[in-house]
Design a protein around this motif. Structure first.
Motif, PDB file in Angstrom:
ATOM      1  N   GLU A 207       0.921  -1.306  -0.005  1.00  0.00           N
ATOM      2  CA  GLU A 207       0.014  -0.163   0.032  1.00  0.00           C
ATOM      3  C   GLU A 207       0.986   1.160  -0.050  1.00  0.00           C
ATOM      4  OE1 GLU A 207      -2.742  -0.291   3.432  1.00  0.00           O
ATOM      5  OE2 GLU A 207      -4.243  -1.166   2.103  1.00  0.00           O
ATOM      6  N   ALA A 208       1.963   1.283   0.760  1.00  0.00           N
ATOM      7  CA  ALA A 208       2.899   2.336   1.026  1.00  0.00           C
ATOM      8  C   ALA A 208       3.687   2.606  -0.629  1.00  0.00           C
ATOM      9  CB  ALA A 208       3.968   2.136   2.011  1.00  0.00           C
ATOM     10  N   ARG A 209       3.701   1.497  -1.212  1.00  0.00           N
ATOM     11  CA  ARG A 209       4.540   1.337  -2.472  1.00  0.00           C
ATOM     12  C   ARG A 209       3.579   2.031  -3.418  1.00  0.00           C
ATOM     13  NH1 ARG A 209       7.261  -3.839  -4.604  1.00  0.00           N
ATOM     14  NH2 ARG A 209       7.502  -2.586  -6.524  1.00  0.00           N
ATOM     15  N   LEU A 210       2.196   1.816  -3.560  1.00  0.00           N
ATOM     16  CA  LEU A 210       1.336   2.061  -4.420  1.00  0.00           C
ATOM     17  C   LEU A 210       0.766   3.625  -4.194  1.00  0.00           C
ATOM     18  CD1 LEU A 210      -0.561   0.460  -6.349  1.00  0.00           C
ATOM     19  CD2 LEU A 210      -2.317   0.653  -4.751  1.00  0.00           C
ATOM     20  N   ALA A 211       1.023   4.206  -3.024  1.00  0.00           N
ATOM     21  CA  ALA A 211       0.614   5.515  -2.828  1.00  0.00           C
ATOM     22  C   ALA A 211       1.905   6.244  -3.386  1.00  0.00           C
ATOM     23  CB  ALA A 211       0.691   5.945  -1.224  1.00  0.00           C
ATOM     24  N   TYR A 212       3.190   5.855  -3.376  1.00  0.00           N
ATOM     25  CA  TYR A 212       4.314   6.553  -3.815  1.00  0.00           C
ATOM     26  C   TYR A 212       4.392   6.584  -5.366  1.00  0.00           C
ATOM     27  CZ  TYR A 212       8.801   7.756  -4.712  1.00  0.00           C
ATOM     28  OH  TYR A 212      10.334   8.330  -5.163  1.00  0.00           O
ATOM     29  N   ALA A 213       4.093   5.186  -5.854  1.00  0.00           N
ATOM     30  CA  ALA A 213       3.860   5.107  -7.218  1.00  0.00           C
ATOM     31  C   ALA A 213       2.897   6.074  -8.100  1.00  0.00           C
ATOM     32  CB  ALA A 213       3.717   3.562  -7.430  1.00  0.00           C
ATOM     33  N   LYS A 214       1.692   6.184  -7.223  1.00  0.00           N
ATOM     34  CA  LYS A 214       0.730   7.008  -7.681  1.00  0.00           C
ATOM     35  C   LYS A 214       1.148   8.519  -7.773  1.00  0.00           C
ATOM     36  CE  LYS A 214      -4.002   8.822  -6.625  1.00  0.00           C
ATOM     37  NZ  LYS A 214      -4.940   8.950  -5.669  1.00  0.00           N
ATOM     38  N   GLU A 215       2.109   8.865  -6.994  1.00  0.00           N
ATOM     39  CA  GLU A 215       2.549  10.190  -7.031  1.00  0.00           C
ATOM     40  C   GLU A 215       3.544  10.389  -8.027  1.00  0.00           C
ATOM     41  OE1 GLU A 215       0.909  12.623  -5.711  1.00  0.00           O
ATOM     42  OE2 GLU A 215      -0.638  11.352  -4.688  1.00  0.00           O
ATOM     43  N   ASN A 216       4.354   9.471  -8.324  1.00  0.00           N
ATOM     44  CA  ASN A 216       5.500   9.600  -9.066  1.00  0.00           C
ATOM     45  C   ASN A 216       5.703   8.746 -10.381  1.00  0.00           C
ATOM     46  OD1 ASN A 216       7.701  10.959  -6.910  1.00  0.00           O
ATOM     47  ND2 ASN A 216       6.394   9.402  -5.791  1.00  0.00           N
ATOM     48  N   THR A 217       4.641   8.264 -10.679  1.00  0.00           N
ATOM     49  CA  THR A 217       4.414   7.607 -12.098  1.00  0.00           C
ATOM     50  C   THR A 217       4.584   8.590 -13.192  1.00  0.00           C
ATOM     51  OG1 THR A 217       3.076   6.090 -13.343  1.00  0.00           O
ATOM     52  CG2 THR A 217       1.923   7.847 -12.170  1.00  0.00           C
ATOM     53  N   ALA A 218       4.882   8.212 -14.342  1.00  0.00           N
ATOM     54  CA  ALA A 218       5.175   9.095 -15.584  1.00  0.00           C
ATOM     55  C   ALA A 218       3.961   8.892 -16.301  1.00  0.00           C
ATOM     56  CB  ALA A 218       6.191   8.554 -16.406  1.00  0.00           C
ATOM     57  N   LEU A 219       2.772   8.004 -15.997  1.00  0.00           N
ATOM     58  CA  LEU A 219       1.738   7.657 -16.502  1.00  0.00           C
ATOM     59  C   LEU A 219       0.776   9.041 -16.451  1.00  0.00           C
ATOM     60  CD1 LEU A 219       0.635   4.053 -15.637  1.00  0.00           C
ATOM     61  CD2 LEU A 219       1.503   4.916 -17.830  1.00  0.00           C
ATOM     62  N   PRO A 220      -0.108   9.348 -17.548  1.00  0.00           N
ATOM     63  CA  PRO A 220      -0.949  10.700 -17.257  1.00  0.00           C
ATOM     64  C   PRO A 220      -2.203  10.174 -16.412  1.00  0.00           C
ATOM     65  CG  PRO A 220      -1.392   9.316 -19.479  1.00  0.00           C
ATOM     66  CD  PRO A 220      -0.033   8.618 -18.775  1.00  0.00           C
ATOM     67  N   GLU A 221      -2.924  11.344 -15.894  1.00  0.00           N
ATOM     68  CA  GLU A 221      -3.992  11.117 -15.362  1.00  0.00           C
ATOM     69  C   GLU A 221      -5.239  10.289 -15.827  1.00  0.00           C
ATOM     70  OE1 GLU A 221      -4.923  12.043 -12.261  1.00  0.00           O
ATOM     71  OE2 GLU A 221      -3.068  13.150 -11.855  1.00  0.00           O
ATOM     72  N   ASN A 222      -5.300  10.329 -17.227  1.00  0.00           N
ATOM     73  CA  ASN A 222      -6.363   9.685 -17.853  1.00  0.00           C
ATOM     74  C   ASN A 222      -5.813   9.302 -19.417  1.00  0.00           C
ATOM     75  OD1 ASN A 222      -8.756  10.150 -16.238  1.00  0.00           O
ATOM     76  ND2 ASN A 222      -8.294  12.200 -16.688  1.00  0.00           N
ATOM     77  N   PRO A 223      -6.336   8.297 -20.151  1.00  0.00           N
ATOM     78  CA  PRO A 223      -5.898   7.967 -21.486  1.00  0.00           C
ATOM     79  C   PRO A 223      -5.953   8.899 -22.119  1.00  0.00           C
ATOM     80  CG  PRO A 223      -7.149   6.251 -20.336  1.00  0.00           C
ATOM     81  CD  PRO A 223      -7.356   7.567 -19.528  1.00  0.00           C
ATOM     82  N   ASP A 224      -5.190   9.144 -23.247  1.00  0.00           N
ATOM     83  CA  ASP A 224      -5.084  10.025 -24.551  1.00  0.00           C
ATOM     84  C   ASP A 224      -6.664   9.516 -25.332  1.00  0.00           C
ATOM     85  OD1 ASP A 224      -5.297  11.553 -26.708  1.00  0.00           O
ATOM     86  OD2 ASP A 224      -2.865  11.667 -26.703  1.00  0.00           O
ATOM     87  N   MET A 225      -7.574  10.193 -24.978  1.00  0.00           N
ATOM     88  CA  MET A 225      -8.705   9.425 -25.470  1.00  0.00           C
ATOM     89  C   MET A 225      -8.762   9.740 -27.368  1.00  0.00           C
ATOM     90  SD  MET A 225     -10.240   7.799 -23.533  1.00  0.00           S
ATOM     91  CE  MET A 225     -11.526   7.303 -24.433  1.00  0.00           C
ATOM     92  N   LYS A 226      -7.994  10.923 -27.741  1.00  0.00           N
ATOM     93  CA  LYS A 226      -7.849  11.201 -29.168  1.00  0.00           C
ATOM     94  C   LYS A 226      -7.194  10.160 -29.666  1.00  0.00           C
ATOM     95  CE  LYS A 226      -6.995  14.748 -32.401  1.00  0.00           C
ATOM     96  NZ  LYS A 226      -6.198  13.944 -33.126  1.00  0.00           N
TER      97      LYS A 226
END
Length: 242
Positions: A207-226
């Protein structure tokens, strides 16, 4: 389905291959809710099942509320109209004779689609229904189910971390197989049916790793729907061309 090993696909069409090659189009921080949220629900079900005979009713009600709140957190990503109101859950003294504490909801919505509201209520009632089923469990039979839930809980964390940290989907957990099967076979379960502290320490670490990964991931908030829509059109075009 987009993260399996090549030899694990029984049938792989050109369209399926295109989807696998473009799987990163579909990845975003939403994985935290879809994977992490479901993992948390699995944990709550596990805790509720283990504690149902020993935990005070008021504390059990808090467990149920935690599961319901996780469902509420997912509403913002699943229902586009959710910015038109609020949905707050809390526990308070119950007027019912059979309950000390009870879950209440303060709901404020304006011009909200009735069909989406119905879906949200169904999500929350499903959490309550799942808990009620646990009240009628057969211990010997359900110990196997609990170990299965515990294994899937860890698997979901591992998959979500791969998505957030590595930007990839890894369905086949070959490197984690020994750990997952040890959980599945009850090696973390004590004789009284509860789980050793090592298991919950592991969950806390993930859970701690997940919380850190959420804040530091290179992924966007949402997919590029276009880009997703362009990909869908290309698939349709190829299908029409035969």
């Amino acid at each position: 389905m987009l993260g399996c090993k090549p030899e694990h696909y029984f049938l792989l069409t050109d369209t399926g291959r295109m989807m696998i090659e473009n799987r990163k189009l579909f990845m975003s921080k939403r994985a935290v809710h879809s994977f992490g949220g479901y993992a948390t629900q699995q944990l709550r079900r596990l805790e509720n099942a283990l504690a149902r005979d020993k935990m005070p009713q008021s504390r059990r009600e808090e467990h149920i509320r935690n599961s319901m709140e996780r469902a509420v957190q997912s509403f913002k990503s699943r229902y586009t109209e959710f910015d038109k109101g609020s949905f707050i859950l809390y526990t308070d003294d119950s007027p019912r004779e059979d309950l000390d504490r009870e879950i209440f909801a303060d709901i404020t919505l304006k011009k909200f689609p009735a069909r989406e509201f119905n879906s949200m209520i169904n999500d929350l009632t499903n959490v309550l229904s799942d808990y009620e089923k646990l009240n009628h469990r057969n211990k010997k039979k359900d110990d196997n189910h609990l170990n299965k839930h515990a294994m899937h809980l860890i698997r979901l964390y591992l998959m979500c971390l791969d998505i957030l940290e590595k930007g990839d989907i890894v369905t086949y957990r070959g490197n984690d197989l020994d750990l997952l099967m040890s959980i599945r076979h009850g090696e973390y379960q004590k004789e009284d049916g509860t789980y050793r502290q090592e298991f919950f320490d592991m969950v806390n670490e993930f859970e701690a790793r997940l919380a850190y990964a959420k804040e530091n991931t290179a992924l966007p908030e949402n997919p590029d729907m276009k880009r997703v829509e362009e990909f869908v059109m290309e698939v349709n075009r190829r299908s029409l061309d035969g």
